[in-house]
Write an enzyme that holds these catalytic residues in place. Structure first.
Site, PDB file in Angstrom:
ATOM      1  N   LYS A  54       1.488  -1.496   0.201  1.00 21.87           N
ATOM      2  CA  LYS A  54       0.082   0.054  -0.216  1.00 21.87           C
ATOM      3  C   LYS A  54       0.298   0.605  -0.047  1.00 21.87           C
ATOM      4  O   LYS A  54       0.124   2.447  -0.672  1.00 21.87           O
ATOM      5  CB  LYS A  54      -1.001   0.286   1.610  1.00 21.87           C
ATOM      6  CG  LYS A  54      -1.951  -0.910   1.367  1.00 21.87           C
ATOM      7  CD  LYS A  54      -2.666  -1.671   2.623  1.00 21.87           C
ATOM      8  CE  LYS A  54      -4.199  -2.343   2.747  1.00 21.87           C
ATOM      9  NZ  LYS A  54      -4.254  -2.913   3.195  1.00 21.87           N
ATOM     10  N   GLN A  98      -5.150  -1.070   9.348  1.00 25.72           N
ATOM     11  CA  GLN A  98      -5.254  -3.112   9.560  1.00 25.72           C
ATOM     12  C   GLN A  98      -5.649  -3.613  10.299  1.00 25.72           C
ATOM     13  O   GLN A  98      -5.053  -3.640  10.957  1.00 25.72           O
ATOM     14  CB  GLN A  98      -3.071  -2.899   8.632  1.00 25.72           C
ATOM     15  CG  GLN A  98      -2.928  -4.303   7.743  1.00 25.72           C
ATOM     16  CD  GLN A  98      -3.897  -4.740   6.945  1.00 25.72           C
ATOM     17  OE1 GLN A  98      -3.618  -3.745   5.822  1.00 25.72           O
ATOM     18  NE2 GLN A  98      -4.300  -5.509   6.105  1.00 25.72           N
ATOM     19  N   ASP A 121     -10.657   3.145   4.157  1.00 26.25           N
ATOM     20  CA  ASP A 121     -11.420   1.801   3.781  1.00 26.25           C
ATOM     21  C   ASP A 121     -12.891   1.521   3.812  1.00 26.25           C
ATOM     22  O   ASP A 121     -13.798   0.379   3.770  1.00 26.25           O
ATOM     23  CB  ASP A 121     -10.727   1.151   5.154  1.00 26.25           C
ATOM     24  CG  ASP A 121     -10.018  -0.184   5.328  1.00 26.25           C
ATOM     25  OD1 ASP A 121      -9.373  -0.614   3.871  1.00 26.25           O
ATOM     26  OD2 ASP A 121      -9.141  -0.985   5.688  1.00 26.25           O
TER      27      ASP A 121
END
Ligand code: NDP
Length: 300
Positions: A54, A98, A121
Site C-alpha cells: 500500500k 490494517q 476503508d
C-alpha cells in the site's frame, strides 16, 4: 474457455493512472498533495506485506504515505491517541488501520474512532449507514473494485439479477448495497441459503465472497452470466512439487469459464483492484475535504 476474461490487473493499472493524473493536477492547481496514513499493530506477516504494498503504490501515485508501525502489545489508549492525532492532521486525507488487530484491541471501537471523512476503508459505522441509505460515502475498497469492473463490462447494471454469495461486513453486504444503488435486483446468499445452486443460476451477475476454494462450479452459473470471484484461497498444489501451493478463488475457474459470459481470474482479478481503489478513495477523500471536484469514475 468461452467466457471473456476480466483482467483486474490491467484494469487496476488504469485506475492507478487516473489517480496519479488527478494527484498531479491537485498538486499543480491547488498545491495539495493527498496523504494516506496506514497504521499497523503487531507483526502479522501477511499484514506487513499488504502495508508495504500500500505504501509503495501510494508513493508511486504521487501521494504522501505515512506508515505507523506499533508494537503488538500497544494499548488501546495509545492507538486511539494516534488516530486522534491523524484525524486532526491536515496533511492526512486517508487513514487505514490494517486488520486484523491483536485480540486485546476492540476493532469496532478503533475503526469508529477514525474521522468518517478520512475512513478510506469505508468501515466506519457512519459510512456503512450512508451507503446503506444510498448516500455519498467512503466505499469499502474490494466491493468498489468489483463495481468498477462490472460497470466497465456491462455499462448499465440496471435491472440485472445479481447474487452476492457471502454476507460479511467488508465484502458481501457493501457489495449488495452498491449493486442495489446501481438498480440491480439483489439477492444475498450465505451458509444457510437453501438451494444455493438454483439461486445462483438465476443470476446475471454472481459475486463470490465466501472463502471456500472453488465452491461455485459451472453448473451453478447461468449461461452468459458475469462471475466476479473475490475469494483468495491457498491450496496444496502437488502437481507443482512437494509442499507447493497455489491460489484459487471461490469459483472453480475452468468449469465456470465454460458457461459464463465473463469472469475474473484468481489471481489477477479482484485482488489488484483493492489497493487501486484504496488510492482512489484517498484522492476522493482529499477532494471532498478541500471542496474540490472529485475524479471521474473513481467512486461509486
Ligand atoms: P468472511 O469469512 O467474513 O465471510 C464469508 C461469508 O461466506 C459468510 O457470510 C458466510 O456465511 C459465507 N459462507 C461460508 N460458507 C458458505 C457456504 N458453504 N455457502 C454459502 N455461503 C457460505 O469472508 P470475507 O467476506 O472477509 O472474505 C471472503 C473471501 O474473499 C475470502 O476468500 C477472502 O480471502 C477474500 N477477500 C479478498 C479480498 C481481495 O482483495 N480480493 C478482500 C477481502 C476478502 P455465514 O454468514 O452464513 O457464515
Amino acid at each position: 474457455m468461452s467466457a471473456q476474461l476480466i483482467d483486474g490487473k490491467a484494469f487496476a493499472a488504469t485506475v492507478r493512472e487516473k489517480v496519479a493524473a488527478h494527484v498531479a493536477r491537485l498538486k499543480e492547481e491547488n498545491g495539495i498533495t493527498p496523504g494516506l496514513a496506514v497504521v499497523l499493530v503487531g507483526e502479522d506477516p501477511a499484514s506487513q506485506v499488504y502495508v508495504r504494498s500500500k505504501g509503495k503504490q501510494t508513493v508511486e501515485a504521487g501521494m504522501n504515505s505515512y506508515e505507523h508501525k506499533l508494537e503488538a502489545d500497544t494499548s488501546e489508549a495509545d492507538l486511539l491517541a494516534l488516530i486522534d492525532k491523524l484525524n486532526s492532521d491536515p496533511a492526512v486525507h486517508g487513514i487505514l488501520v490494517q486488520l486484523p488487530l491483536p485480540g486485546h484491541l476492540n476493532e469496532d471501537l478503533v475503526i469508529n474512532s477514525i474521522a468518517p471523512e478520512k475512513d478510506v476503508d469505508g468501515f466506519h459505522i457512519s459510512n456503512v449507514g450512508l451507503l446503506g441509505t444510498g448516500q455519498k460515502s467512503m466505499v469499502p475498497c474490494t466491493p468498489l473494485g468489483c463495481l468498477m469492473m462490472l460497470r466497465d463490462h456491462h455499462g448499465s447494471l440496471s435491472g440485472l439479477n445479481a447474487v452476492v454469495v457471502g454476507r460479511s461486513n467488508i465484502v458481501g453486504k457493501p457489495m449488495a448495497n452498491l449493486l442495489l444503488k446501481d438498480s440491480c435486483t439483489v439477492t444475498i446468499a450465505h451458509s444457510r441459503t437453501k438451494d444455493i445452486e438454483e439461486v445462483c443460476k438465476q443470476a446475471d451477475i454472481v459475486v463470490a465472497a465466501v472463502g471456500r476454494p472453488e465452491m461455485i462450479t459451472g453448473d451453478w452459473i447461468k449461461p452468459g452470466a458475469t462471475v466476479i470471484d473475490v475469494g483468495i484461497n491457498r491450496i496444496d498444489a502437488p502437481e507443482k512439487g512437494e509442499g507447493k501451493t497455489r491460489l484459487v478463488g471461490d469459483c472453480h475457474f475452468d468449469s465456470c469459464a465454460q458457461v459464463a459470459g465473463a469472469i475474473t481470474p484468481v489471481p489477477g482479478g479482484v485482488g489488484p483492484m483493492t489497493i487501486a481503489c484504496l488510492l482512489a478513495n484517498t484522492v476522493t477523500a482529499c477532494c471532498r475535504m478541500n471542496g474540490l471536484t472529485e475524479p471521474d469514475g473513481l467512486t461509486a
